[in-house]
Design an enzyme around this catalytic site. Structure first.
Site, PDB file in Angstrom:
ATOM      1  N   CYS A  69       0.839  -1.200   0.000  1.00 30.32           N
ATOM      2  CA  CYS A  69       0.000   0.000   0.000  1.00 30.32           C
ATOM      3  C   CYS A  69       0.879   1.257   0.000  1.00 30.32           C
ATOM      4  CB  CYS A  69      -0.917  -0.057   1.225  1.00 30.32           C
ATOM      5  SG  CYS A  69      -1.631   1.509   1.740  1.00 30.32           S
ATOM      6  N   CYS A  72       0.170   3.986   2.561  1.00 28.94           N
ATOM      7  CA  CYS A  72       0.576   3.529   3.903  1.00 28.94           C
ATOM      8  C   CYS A  72       2.064   3.791   4.120  1.00 28.94           C
ATOM      9  CB  CYS A  72       0.348   2.024   4.074  1.00 28.94           C
ATOM     10  SG  CYS A  72      -1.366   1.509   3.932  1.00 28.94           S
TER      11      CYS A  72
END
Ligand SMILES: [Zn+2]
Length: 148
Positions: A69, A72
């Site tokens: 991700c 993230c």
């Protein structure tokens, strides 16, 4: 009168108990020696997360993330910055949902990054999406004020 507080070791999962006035004095785990509250972001597995969320006497903010991700990974330094600023009042930790897929089911996570604030054994609030440290800190202050 000295009250005691409980903190779970993010590394070995041991529940440590000590006088409340020692909470900000860099307490260490009695079993493995890992720092319990040093302003660093602890990496958790699901078992330890559940234990911390249930038993610990300090508020806990958990970042649900994954290595694949991009947002993230981008906001990881912001999360670390928030952890340093909120220490020793709040502990910040993260769980890799790729290695711990059960965590997304257990906490009903629909997208990452997602943040859950736990306090006194229950979920207080959650927040979704990447954001700067200032937003995380504001989110925490507002919600902790609300629950007292
Ligand atoms: Zn330990």
């Amino acid at each position: 009168m000295s009250s005691k507080i409980r903190l779970t070791c993010p590394d070995c999962g041991q529940t440590n108990q000590f006088p409340a006035d020692k909470a900000s004095a860099a307490p260490k785990c009695g079993i493995c020696g890992h720092a319990l509250n040093d302003g660093k972001v602890a990496k958790l597995d699901l078992k330890t997360l559940e234990k911390m969320a249930k038993n610990d006497d300090l508020p806990l903010l958990v970042d649900f993330w994954a290595p694949w991700c991009g947002p993230c990974r981008q906001m990881a330094p912001e999360f670390e910055k928030a952890a340093r600023q909120l220490s020793p009042r709040v502990r910040l930790a993260k769980i890799d949902t790729q290695s711990n897929p059960d965590a997304t089911v257990r906490y009903n996570i629909r997208g990452i990054p997602a943040f859950i604030l736990f306090h006194r054994g229950r979920e207080v609030a959650r927040l979704a999406g990447a954001r700067p440290a200032t937003d995380l800190i504001r989110f925490l202050e507002e919600n902790l004020k609300r629950v007292g």
